[in-house]
Structures are given as structure tokens and as C-alpha cells.
Motif scaffolding. Structure first.
Motif, PDB file in Angstrom:
ATOM      1  N   UNK A 181       1.054  -7.324   6.915  1.00  0.00           N
ATOM      2  CA  UNK A 181       0.820  -8.217   8.184  1.00  0.00           C
ATOM      3  C   UNK A 181      -0.505  -7.854   8.621  1.00  0.00           C
ATOM      4  N   UNK A 182      -0.885  -6.654   8.524  1.00  0.00           N
ATOM      5  CA  UNK A 182      -2.445  -6.233   9.027  1.00  0.00           C
ATOM      6  C   UNK A 182      -3.496  -7.082   8.081  1.00  0.00           C
ATOM      7  N   UNK A 183      -3.386  -6.962   6.899  1.00  0.00           N
ATOM      8  CA  UNK A 183      -4.332  -7.344   5.831  1.00  0.00           C
ATOM      9  C   UNK A 183      -4.262  -8.976   6.200  1.00  0.00           C
ATOM     10  N   UNK A 184      -3.227  -9.629   6.288  1.00  0.00           N
ATOM     11  CA  UNK A 184      -3.186 -10.933   6.488  1.00  0.00           C
ATOM     12  C   UNK A 184      -4.049 -11.432   7.707  1.00  0.00           C
ATOM     13  N   UNK A 185      -3.854 -10.620   8.829  1.00  0.00           N
ATOM     14  CA  UNK A 185      -4.556 -11.011  10.114  1.00  0.00           C
ATOM     15  C   UNK A 185      -6.114 -10.638   9.734  1.00  0.00           C
ATOM     16  N   UNK A 186      -6.431  -9.644   9.252  1.00  0.00           N
ATOM     17  CA  UNK A 186      -7.785  -9.026   9.037  1.00  0.00           C
ATOM     18  C   UNK A 186      -8.559 -10.249   8.043  1.00  0.00           C
ATOM     19  N   UNK A 243       6.300   0.413   6.453  1.00  0.00           N
ATOM     20  CA  UNK A 243       5.148   0.508   6.686  1.00  0.00           C
ATOM     21  C   UNK A 243       4.321  -0.373   5.740  1.00  0.00           C
ATOM     22  N   UNK A 244       4.888  -0.627   4.404  1.00  0.00           N
ATOM     23  CA  UNK A 244       4.238  -1.764   3.435  1.00  0.00           C
ATOM     24  C   UNK A 244       4.261  -2.988   4.179  1.00  0.00           C
ATOM     25  N   UNK A 245       5.290  -3.254   4.616  1.00  0.00           N
ATOM     26  CA  UNK A 245       5.414  -4.760   5.079  1.00  0.00           C
ATOM     27  C   UNK A 245       4.460  -5.026   6.262  1.00  0.00           C
ATOM     28  N   UNK A 272       7.442  -6.475  10.939  1.00  0.00           N
ATOM     29  CA  UNK A 272       8.274  -6.974   9.968  1.00  0.00           C
ATOM     30  C   UNK A 272       9.208  -5.954   9.388  1.00  0.00           C
ATOM     31  N   UNK A 273      10.557  -6.366   9.527  1.00  0.00           N
ATOM     32  CA  UNK A 273      11.435  -5.415   8.695  1.00  0.00           C
ATOM     33  C   UNK A 273      12.526  -5.944   7.581  1.00  0.00           C
ATOM     34  N   UNK A 324       4.055  -8.972  -3.003  1.00  0.00           N
ATOM     35  CA  UNK A 324       5.280  -8.277  -3.450  1.00  0.00           C
ATOM     36  C   UNK A 324       5.638  -8.644  -4.765  1.00  0.00           C
ATOM     37  N   UNK A 325       5.202  -9.251  -5.498  1.00  0.00           N
ATOM     38  CA  UNK A 325       5.682  -9.826  -6.721  1.00  0.00           C
ATOM     39  C   UNK A 325       6.993 -10.591  -6.727  1.00  0.00           C
ATOM     40  N   UNK A 326       7.340 -11.250  -5.812  1.00  0.00           N
ATOM     41  CA  UNK A 326       8.680 -11.803  -5.470  1.00  0.00           C
ATOM     42  C   UNK A 326       8.657 -13.335  -5.869  1.00  0.00           C
TER      43      UNK A 326
END
Ligand code: GTP
Ligand code: MG
Length: 282
Positions: free
Chosen positions: A204-209, A198-200, A226-227, A262-264
Motif C-alpha cells: 500500500x505504501x509503495x502504491x501511494x509513494x 506487513x508485506x500487504x 490491508x489484511x 504478489x504473482x497472483x
């Protein structure tokens, strides 16, 4: 630091980090190797191309066993006229497959060269954690300026700069070495990170919004789902709404946003983009 002499490279217990020191001749690889082991094992000196064999040893630091390899300096192919040097180089390049972390040492008093980029690319292609360490930092007068020049240079000239870790050390005078070991172990731990579905998908939603996604030939590519694939380290599948392969401009943008969210930063990730008109169908 406790030293161990008998090594088993195949013993990959979780508290073990296997790393290699690579770089051009004379950058200070063997000096760093000896410094970490607190013993003069590998010969050092101003002579160019001094190290001619691989040196491997290990030490403990904060309950982690670090297995470390000192390597002969890598030069560009067109500068090598000696068969032995060619085969030494090949050995080093092969060894990069087997390690977790690569420390690319650069002599801070010299320029960052194409050869350095080549070694960095190789480590990143093979999905290794990469540290670019500017050594001999004691010889740099204006340290602040040097740092900001390097960071600016890499940000503008190296599209993969979010995949690498940059630092400044002095192997000879033991400056900043312990902090590098802590950073290596933090990045190594990051490889075990698991991100819930659900975080992933909120990402994706945030990116689109935010309407941030780049358009390709005026068509917007939308990531649908995304998984994280559970069998591999930091591997993700992203399903997109296009039947065609996702273009580079999109995948690069996506990866940068994803790493930031995600601080990667400074770790290898595997993102596979799956083209499908209906990502929910099996
Ligand atoms: N001032 C300064 N000199 C250093 C530092 N690290 C290494 N050196 C010097 O740089 C020279 C080369 O160091 P080595 O450790 O032999 O370099 P190397 O990368 O192992 O070289 P090859 O084995 O030939 O590839 C030696 O004279 C070291 O004393 C440092 O942090 N500061
Ligand atoms: Mg050496």
C-alpha cells in the motif's frame, strides 16, 4: 496415470482437484476427457451435440487425484429449441458451482464468440480457476502468430484477462496435456498462499509513494490498511479513506497492481474494499 472408478465428490482432501471441461459443441471436450483417462469412455465425433449426459471419472497425476467431468456442449439460449438440451445446460451450469477448476475449450479453427465470453464470465463470477484452452491447435498453420493474436485480443477486449490462464493444446494428438495438468496443480496450490500483514501494507505504501492511484473527481482515494482474512482462500480486506464506496476505476486498478506484485495471476481473489474515515477504529 492410475484410474479410479468410485468417486465421492464431497471428499475434499487437499490433494484432490475437481475440474470440469466446458465449451461449445464439437470443441473436443470428450476427446480431451478420454485422453486424460486413457480410455474411450465418452463418445466423440463430428456430430454436433454428441455428449448428452455428464461423464465423471478420476485419475492420479503426480500424487494428486484429479476428478474430471465431461459435459454436453453449451449453446446460446436462443439457439436451443429442445427442452432436454435446456435442462442439460442447467445441470452443467449448476455443476460449475461445485468444482475448483474450469477448462473452457475453444475450437482454435473457429472464432472466439460471445458464448465463450459468457461461460468465462460465469466461471470467474463463481471464483473458479479458469483455463481457456484453444484446442485443435494441430490444425493451425502459423502457431506463433495465432498465439500473439489471441493474447492481444484478450488483453484489449477482456478486462479480466489477468484472472485467466490461456493455453493451446491438441486433445486428439495429446499435445501439451501433461503440462496443463501441472499448471492446474500450481494454480490450485496458489490458493493456499498466505501473505503477511506487513508485506500487504508495504505494498500500500509503495502504491501511494509512486503516486499511481487514480483520482476520482479530483479526490485521491487512499488505501490505509490491508489484511488477509484467514477464513477464506485469497480473501483480503482493504480499508480506504473514503466514506463512499470505492469506484470501479479504483478497484480494478488496485486489483491489477496487487495481482502483479504478489504473482497472483490466473487465480480468483476476493478483495473487499471497506469505506471508513478512520480505518483503525473498531
Ligand atoms: N484435429 C483435431 N481434431 C480434434 C481435436 N480434438 C477433437 N477433435 C475432433 O473434433 C470432433 C469433436 O470432438 P468431441 O470430443 O466429440 O467434441 P465435444 O466437445 O465433446 O462435442 P459435444 O459432445 O458435441 O459437445 C471429433 O471429430 C474429434 O476427433 C484436436 O485436438 N485436433
Ligand atoms: Mg462430447
Amino acid at each position: 496415470m492410475k484410474k479410479q472408478t468410485f468417486l465421492d465428490l464431497n471428499d475434499s482432501s487437499t490433494n484432490e482437484i475437481n475440474f470440469i471441461i466446458v465449451g461449445k459443441p464439437n470443441s473436443g471436450k470428450s476427446t480431451l476427457f478420454n485422453n486424460l483417462l486413457k480410455e474411450d469412455i465418452s463418445p466423440t465425433g463430428d456430430e454436433y451435440g454428441l455428449t448428452k449426459t455428464l461423464f465423471t471419472n478420476s485419475f492420479d497425476f503426480k500424487d494428486i487425484k484429479f476428478v474430471i467431468h465431461d459435459t454436453p456442449g453449451l449453446r446460446r439460449k436462443n439457439k436451443i429449441y429442445d427442452k432436454d438440451e435446456t435442462s442439460r445446460n442447467q445441470k452443467v451450469l449448476k455443476l460449475i458451482n461445485k468444482i475448483d477448476v474450469a477448462l473452457l475449450l475453444i475450437d482454435a479453427t473457429e472464432n472466439f464468440t460471445k458464448q465463450d465470453f459468457r461461460i468465462a464470465d460465469l466461471a470467474l463470477d463463481r471464483k473458479k480457476i479458469l483455463f481457456i484452452l484453444f484446442n485443435k491447435f494441430d490444425l493451425i498453420e502459423d502457431k506463433r502468430r495465432f498465439r500473439s493474436d489471441i493474447e492481444h485480443f484478450l488483453e484489449t477486449n477482456y478486462s479480466q484477462h489477468k484472472e485467466i490462464n490461456i493455453d493451446y493444446i491438441s486433445a486428439l494428438s495429446n499435445k501439451n496435456i501433461d503440462s496443463i495438468l501441472s499448471k492446474i496443480s500450481n494454480k490450485h496450490n496458489l490458493l493456499k498462499k498466505r501473505i503477511e500483514k506487513n508485506k500487504l501494507n508495504n505494498f500500500l505504501k509503495e502504491l501511494q509513494n509512486n503516486n499511481k492511484l487514480p483520482r476520482v473527481k479530483s479526490i485521491e482515494i487512499k488505501p490505509k490498511y490491508m489484511v488477509q482474512t484467514d477464513n477464506q482462500l485469497l480473501s483480503f480486506k482493504v480499508f480506504i479513506n473514503s466514506k463512499k464506496r470505492a469506484p470501479k476505476i479504483f478497484t480494478r486498478f488496485f486489483e491489477n497492481q496487487f495481482r502483479k506484485k504478489f504473482s497472483l495471476i490466473g487465480v480468483p481473489i476476493n478483495l473487499s474494499f471497506i469505506s471508513s474515515s478512520n480505518p483503525y477504529s473498531s
